[in-house]
Design a protein around this motif. Structure first.
Motif, PDB file in Angstrom:
ATOM      1  N   ASN A   1      59.728  35.250  31.689  1.00 53.47           N
ATOM      2  CA  ASN A   1      59.419  34.254  32.714  1.00 53.47           C
ATOM      3  C   ASN A   1      58.140  34.588  33.471  1.00 53.47           C
ATOM      4  N   THR A   2      57.939  35.868  33.793  1.00 55.34           N
ATOM      5  CA  THR A   2      56.753  36.261  34.546  1.00 55.34           C
ATOM      6  C   THR A   2      55.494  36.114  33.707  1.00 55.34           C
ATOM      7  N   LEU A   3      55.568  36.436  32.422  1.00 55.87           N
ATOM      8  CA  LEU A   3      54.407  36.257  31.545  1.00 55.87           C
ATOM      9  C   LEU A   3      54.052  34.775  31.406  1.00 55.87           C
ATOM     10  N   ASN A   4      55.060  33.930  31.452  1.00 57.66           N
ATOM     11  CA  ASN A   4      54.777  32.492  31.452  1.00 57.66           C
ATOM     12  C   ASN A   4      53.975  32.102  32.690  1.00 57.66           C
ATOM     13  N   ASN A   5      54.367  32.679  33.839  1.00 60.07           N
ATOM     14  CA  ASN A   5      53.618  32.413  35.067  1.00 60.07           C
ATOM     15  C   ASN A   5      52.179  32.892  34.937  1.00 60.07           C
ATOM     16  N   LEU A   6      51.999  34.086  34.396  1.00 63.31           N
ATOM     17  CA  LEU A   6      50.659  34.636  34.222  1.00 63.31           C
ATOM     18  C   LEU A   6      49.835  33.787  33.260  1.00 63.31           C
ATOM     19  N   TYR A   7      50.470  33.311  32.220  1.00 64.00           N
ATOM     20  CA  TYR A   7      49.774  32.463  31.252  1.00 64.00           C
ATOM     21  C   TYR A   7      49.273  31.178  31.902  1.00 64.00           C
ATOM     22  N   ALA A   8      50.123  30.599  32.780  1.00 62.03           N
ATOM     23  CA  ALA A   8      49.710  29.371  33.471  1.00 62.03           C
ATOM     24  C   ALA A   8      48.512  29.627  34.379  1.00 62.03           C
ATOM     25  N   LEU A   9      48.474  30.787  35.025  1.00 60.90           N
ATOM     26  CA  LEU A   9      47.350  31.114  35.908  1.00 60.90           C
ATOM     27  C   LEU A   9      46.072  31.387  35.120  1.00 60.90           C
ATOM     28  N   THR A  10      46.184  32.065  34.010  1.00 59.88           N
ATOM     29  CA  THR A  10      44.983  32.365  33.224  1.00 59.88           C
ATOM     30  C   THR A  10      44.387  31.107  32.603  1.00 59.88           C
ATOM     31  N   LEU A  11      45.213  30.112  32.301  1.00 59.94           N
ATOM     32  CA  LEU A  11      44.685  28.859  31.767  1.00 59.94           C
ATOM     33  C   LEU A  11      43.746  28.193  32.766  1.00 59.94           C
ATOM     34  N   ASN A  12      44.041  28.362  34.048  1.00 59.09           N
ATOM     35  CA  ASN A  12      43.213  27.777  35.101  1.00 59.09           C
ATOM     36  C   ASN A  12      42.167  28.756  35.636  1.00 59.09           C
ATOM     37  N   ASN A  13      42.029  29.900  34.948  1.00 60.72           N
ATOM     38  CA  ASN A  13      41.090  30.933  35.407  1.00 60.72           C
ATOM     39  C   ASN A  13      41.321  31.291  36.877  1.00 60.72           C
ATOM     40  N   SER A  14      42.577  31.408  37.252  1.00 60.77           N
ATOM     41  CA  SER A  14      42.903  31.688  38.650  1.00 60.77           C
ATOM     42  C   SER A  14      42.475  33.100  39.037  1.00 60.77           C
ATOM     43  N   PRO A  15      41.843  33.279  40.198  1.00 57.68           N
ATOM     44  CA  PRO A  15      41.482  34.626  40.665  1.00 57.68           C
ATOM     45  C   PRO A  15      42.714  35.466  41.027  1.00 57.68           C
ATOM     46  N   ALA A  16      43.865  34.808  41.092  1.00 58.00           N
ATOM     47  CA  ALA A  16      45.093  35.545  41.424  1.00 58.00           C
ATOM     48  C   ALA A  16      45.672  36.285  40.225  1.00 58.00           C
ATOM     49  N   SER A  17      45.124  36.087  39.031  1.00 59.01           N
ATOM     50  CA  SER A  17      45.673  36.710  37.826  1.00 59.01           C
ATOM     51  C   SER A  17      45.721  38.227  37.910  1.00 59.01           C
ATOM     52  N   PRO A  18      44.650  38.915  38.369  1.00 56.79           N
ATOM     53  CA  PRO A  18      44.741  40.384  38.464  1.00 56.79           C
ATOM     54  C   PRO A  18      45.875  40.850  39.371  1.00 56.79           C
ATOM     55  N   LYS A  19      46.122  40.136  40.470  1.00 58.50           N
ATOM     56  CA  LYS A  19      47.210  40.522  41.367  1.00 58.50           C
ATOM     57  C   LYS A  19      48.562  40.357  40.677  1.00 58.50           C
ATOM     58  N   VAL A  20      48.691  39.315  39.855  1.00 55.66           N
ATOM     59  CA  VAL A  20      49.934  39.114  39.126  1.00 55.66           C
ATOM     60  C   VAL A  20      50.189  40.296  38.198  1.00 55.66           C
ATOM     61  N   VAL A  21      49.150  40.728  37.515  1.00 58.41           N
ATOM     62  CA  VAL A  21      49.288  41.868  36.609  1.00 58.41           C
ATOM     63  C   VAL A  21      49.702  43.123  37.388  1.00 58.41           C
ATOM     64  N   LEU A  22      49.079  43.344  38.550  1.00 55.69           N
ATOM     65  CA  LEU A  22      49.395  44.518  39.363  1.00 55.69           C
ATOM     66  C   LEU A  22      50.829  44.464  39.869  1.00 55.69           C
ATOM     67  N   ASP A  23      51.240  43.327  40.418  1.00 58.59           N
ATOM     68  CA  ASP A  23      52.612  43.200  40.924  1.00 58.59           C
ATOM     69  C   ASP A  23      53.637  43.328  39.793  1.00 58.59           C
ATOM     70  N   LEU A  24      53.278  42.744  38.647  1.00 60.72           N
ATOM     71  CA  LEU A  24      54.179  42.827  37.503  1.00 60.72           C
ATOM     72  C   LEU A  24      54.335  44.276  37.049  1.00 60.72           C
ATOM     73  N   SER A  25      53.256  45.026  37.027  1.00 60.41           N
ATOM     74  CA  SER A  25      53.330  46.432  36.616  1.00 60.41           C
ATOM     75  C   SER A  25      54.213  47.230  37.576  1.00 60.41           C
ATOM     76  N   GLN A  26      54.137  46.923  38.886  1.00 61.12           N
ATOM     77  CA  GLN A  26      54.978  47.623  39.848  1.00 61.12           C
ATOM     78  C   GLN A  26      56.459  47.318  39.634  1.00 61.12           C
ATOM     79  N   ILE A  27      56.739  46.062  39.330  1.00 63.60           N
ATOM     80  CA  ILE A  27      58.129  45.672  39.089  1.00 63.60           C
ATOM     81  C   ILE A  27      58.663  46.327  37.819  1.00 63.60           C
ATOM     82  N   LEU A  28      57.841  46.323  36.765  1.00 69.10           N
ATOM     83  CA  LEU A  28      58.274  46.917  35.505  1.00 69.10           C
ATOM     84  C   LEU A  28      58.446  48.427  35.647  1.00 69.10           C
ATOM     85  N   ARG A  29      57.607  49.063  36.454  1.00 66.23           N
ATOM     86  CA  ARG A  29      57.763  50.496  36.690  1.00 66.23           C
ATOM     87  C   ARG A  29      59.119  50.780  37.348  1.00 66.23           C
ATOM     88  N   TYR A  30      59.475  49.925  38.280  1.00 66.61           N
ATOM     89  CA  TYR A  30      60.776  50.079  38.938  1.00 66.61           C
ATOM     90  C   TYR A  30      61.911  49.898  37.932  1.00 66.61           C
TER      91      TYR A  30
END
Length: 384
Positions: free
Chosen positions: A181-210
């Motif tokens: 589900n989260t990768l789907n969210n990231l995919y939607a943001l990258t399609l729009n070249n959203s500047p928020a994409s790097p933050k999504v990757v960072l937050d996702l990495s923190q969640i996966l680490r947990y």
């Protein structure tokens, strides 16, 4: 120091306690009709090695060699041979040591005392059917109680292993489900070249680490689980922006309690996936977490599209909610309430756990106070 020794030699101490109890019980049994407990204790000590040798022969040799390998005929024959052998050993110790010693102690008390049991030769005493049956009963008086305890322990260990395997399987299902589900969210943001994409990757990495490194235990601090929920909400808020009215309310102190990991996030994830993502406008999600010293109550409600209500598959049929219900039944079988409300214009789940673990006061960490009023969630560079 003593506690450390006990923890390191727990198995040895349990065996010593078991044999101490057996020795005490046998002493009281033998003392019936004898002049004193000390005499009974000495008689028991003469025969006690038979009980010990009999038990460990069966529990450490016969059972592992034949029962674990499912050689049942060999197991039955081994039991019969062991029973016959140790019965004979028991009878021989009676004839050679215990009975003569007992007769020697009782004779001064009654000079005319005669005991039929010790009359005759050793072979005549040994093949006396009455006393051999008595030896059979006495030699088996301890072993079957010990084996019963062993089998109960084996059953409990197997049950715990099966339970842990099922819990690990259910927990493992959360990772790909959430990640998808989260990768789907990231995919939607990258399609729009959203500047928020790097933050999504960072937050996702923190969640996966947990999920990968901190959830490999039965319980985790409630505070950490709440932080993961906040990170997840932040990721979803990046996706929906102002199109979603998202409200969070947390009551009580979340420092000091422990909870089974990743129980709450599937409920919140479900509200986004089957609520906000299916609505074009006027979507909303309300999340309320009430924390007490030994209990929590989570309520997640969301809007749902009216036109899809008829014939629309129930939220509860989704993988995430079914997974939560199964884990609750395994971890909190008698101390939880999980209810689902599927109305025409909203969907809500309420999770109430009546007994959660507490950590020691020394391990508590100061937590920033949480406002108890509903607030509109906004995303900043460092999180919510």
């Amino acid at each position: 120091m003593f506690v450390k020794f006990c923890l390191q030699h727990k198995r040895l101490l349990l065996h010593l306690i078991f044999w101490g109890i057996c020795l005490t019980i046998l002493t009281f049994m033998f003392a019936v009709g004898l002049p004193g407990y000390f005499l009974a204790f000495k008689l028991v000590l003469m025969l006690f090695p038979i009980h010990v040798a009999y038990y460990y022969t069966v529990s450490t040799v016969i059972i592992p060699k034949f029962l674990y390998r499912r050689h049942f005929i060999a197991l039955a024959l081994s039991f019969i041979l062991a029973c016959a052998f140790f019965t004979c050993c028991y009878r021989l110790i009676e004839i050679l040591f215990a009975d003569p010693y007992l007769f020697k102690q009782l004779k001064p008390l009654n000079p005319g005392f005669k005991w039929k049991k010790i009359e005759g030769t050793i072979s005549e005493q040994f093949f006396n059917g009455q006393y051999m049956i008595h030896a059979l009963e006495q030699s088996n008086s301890i072993i079957w109680g010990g084996l019963l305890i062993k089998f109960v322990g084996m059953w409990y260990d197997r049950k715990q292993m099966a339970l842990n395997s099922e819990l690990n399987f259910l927990k493992a299902q959360i990772h790909p489900h959430f990640l998808f589900n989260t990768l789907n969210n990231l995919y939607a943001l990258t399609l729009n070249n959203s500047p928020a994409s790097p933050k999504v990757v960072l937050d996702l990495s923190q969640i996966l680490r947990y999920m990968l490194y901190e959830c490999n235990t039965d319980y985790v601090p409630l505070k950490k689980d709440v932080e993961v929920i906040k990170n997840y909400i932040a990721l979803e808020q990046l996706r929906y922006g102002d199109k979603l009215d998202l409200n969070l309310k947390i009551k009580g102190e979340i420092t000091g309690q422990q909870i089974a990991p990743l129980l709450m996030i599937p409920l919140i994830e479900n509200a986004f996936k089957h609520g906000a993502s299916e609505m074009i406008e006027e979507a909303w999600i309300n999340i309320v977490l009430e924390v007490e010293p030994n209990a929590i109550k989570l309520k997640v409600s969301n809007s749902k599209p009216l036109e899809k209500h008829q014939g629309h598959r129930s939220h509860f049929g989704k993988i995430g909610l079914a997974n939560v219900r199964k884990r609750l039944e395994l971890i909190y079988p008698e101390t939880h309430h999980f209810t689902v409300h599927d109305e025409e214009d909203l969907f809500a789940v309420i999770l109430h756990i009546e007994s959660i673990s507490n950590v020691s006061a020394s391990s508590k960490v100061k937590n920033t106070p949480i406002h108890s009023s509903f607030t509109k969630l906004t995303v900043e560079n460092k999180g919510l």
